[in-house]
Write an enzyme that holds these catalytic residues in place. Structure first.
Site, PDB file in Angstrom:
ATOM      1  N   CYS A 190      40.225  37.683  43.101  1.00 44.81           N
ATOM      2  CA  CYS A 190      40.584  38.621  42.031  1.00 44.81           C
ATOM      3  C   CYS A 190      41.781  38.089  41.260  1.00 44.81           C
ATOM      4  CB  CYS A 190      40.906  39.995  42.628  1.00 44.81           C
ATOM      5  SG  CYS A 190      41.128  41.284  41.376  1.00 44.81           S
ATOM      6  N   CYS A 218      46.619  44.312  42.998  1.00 43.43           N
ATOM      7  CA  CYS A 218      46.831  45.723  43.335  1.00 43.43           C
ATOM      8  C   CYS A 218      47.329  45.835  44.775  1.00 43.43           C
ATOM      9  CB  CYS A 218      45.531  46.505  43.163  1.00 43.43           C
ATOM     10  SG  CYS A 218      44.863  46.402  41.485  1.00 43.43           S
ATOM     11  N   CYS A 229      44.945  47.164  47.639  1.00 45.45           N
ATOM     12  CA  CYS A 229      43.582  46.627  47.733  1.00 45.45           C
ATOM     13  C   CYS A 229      43.140  46.509  49.187  1.00 45.45           C
ATOM     14  CB  CYS A 229      43.524  45.257  47.067  1.00 45.45           C
ATOM     15  SG  CYS A 229      41.888  44.490  47.136  1.00 45.45           S
TER      16      CYS A 229
END
Length: 361
Positions: free
Chosen positions: A83, A87, A90
């Site tokens: 990714c 975040c 996650c």
């Protein structure tokens, strides 16, 4: 003399007929009795059923086997872990960079369809990152055109999506869900849902317009955590008007976003059940809101990892089954920890084909 001879022949013929009739009656009674007794034998514990003995324990094992055969109606395939966002909460992190070859991925999807799959959701990581979205597009196309699945969906952060992808693959996509946890850019920065100077909110609106233009149902996913739990998103959600707004409570998974081996430390993002309920009450006027607490979420998803292994989250971690490519769906799904009742209770099955949504494009 002839009279008595004829009478004797008639009497003999009648006797034969009577004997045949009697034999027929006896055979019928025997057949009926045998049928009745076989029915009783079948249901009586410990007696013969044909050449074998059926005990109560045997029948219980049979019933458990039936119960253990689950249908993968809706499957979430995380085909990549990579990714471009970071975040903090996650729970499917970049522990590997592995992605199956396209034909192997198609073979696994075909096995799932043959086992009863109706909906496939592609996720990551960020699914548009690998091969600039072409790998994902080919899987979407295969699932809709070749497998004829009623619903094909994607969850993405939206940062890598280009309009030309919609032009090429949009017809075969039912739902596109974009993850958006806040409508305040500073909050998104704190969470890690950002890349460079790009505006996540502006990009969200751009993708919303593309979904409208290319007839793809638009959905929003939000993870509620300590940084956004006090935010009121009502006005923004109503303006974007998604078909569904999925609201998750921040979830800890050992080895992913919690624990010594984890790539993320999500403990500081976790909120209480009461805080989550207060957020839901604040947004109770939003009709498209679909709430999912940790209780509902943990065991009610069928998750396939990058190796096409089902992930069991019951113990607060992700324990993988063997790959469906090696042992088949029926064998692998037994170790998924999937709770079908909770799947239905949380509304896991809904109108998920855009052809049935009757949307005004």
């Amino acid at each position: 003399m002839r009279y008595w001879s004829g009478l004797k022949m008639k009497f003999s013929s009648a006797l034969v007929s009577l004997r045949l009739l009697l034999q027929l009656c006896i055979r019928t009674v025997h057949d009926i009795s045998a049928s009745l007794f076989s029915t009783v034998w079948y249901w009586t514990p410990g007696v013969c059923r044909g050449a074998s003995v059926v005990s109560t324990a045997d029948r219980e094992v049979d019933q458990k086997e039936v119960q253990n055969v689950m249908t993968p109606t809706s499957v979430n395939y995380h085909f990549t872990r990579k990714c471009n966002y970071k975040c903090g909460f996650c729970f499917h992190t970049a522990k590997t960079s592995f992605v199956l070859p396209l034909e192997e991925a198609k073979r696994g999807l075909k096995l799932l369809k043959e086992s009863g799959m109706e909906k496939i959701n592609f996720s990551g990581g960020e699914p548009f990152l690998h091969d600039k979205g072409e790998f994902l597009g080919k899987l979407v196309q295969f699932c809709k055109q070749d497998l004829q699945l009623p619903s094909v969906s994607i969850v993405s952060n939206g940062s890598m999506i280009k309009e030309k992808w919609f032009q090429k693959y949009g017809d075969d996509l039912d739902i596109l869900a974009i993850s958006c946890d806040s409508f305040d850019e500073a909050t998104n920065q704190l969470i890690g849902r950002t890349q460079g100077r790009k505006s996540h909110i502006e990009n969200l609106h751009k993708i919303r317009s593309w979904c409208q233009q290319y007839k793809v149902a638009f959905k929003i996913n939000s993870v509620i955590n300590t940084f956004n739990v006090d935010e009121d998103m009502t006005e923004n959600i109503l303006q974007l008007n998604p078909v569904r707004w999925k609201v998750f409570q921040c979830l800890l998974i050992d080895g992913e976003n919690a624990g010594e081996a984890a790539l993320r430390e999500a403990e500081r993002f976790v909120i209480s059940e009461q805080m989550f309920q207060e957020f839901l009450e604040r947004h109770s006027s939003v009709s498209c809101l679909v709430p999912e607490s940790n209780e509902k979420m943990r065991n009610s998803y069928l998750i396939l990892d990058e190796y096409m292994r089902f992930l069991d989250c019951r113990e607060g971690r992700k324990d993988p089954s063997k790959s469906i490519l090696d042992v088949g769906v029926k064998e692998a799904i037994r170790f998924s920890g999937f709770d079908e009742k909770m799947f239905l209770k949380r509304g896991g099955k809904y109108v998920w084909s855009k052809a049935d949504m009757r949307l005004e494009w």
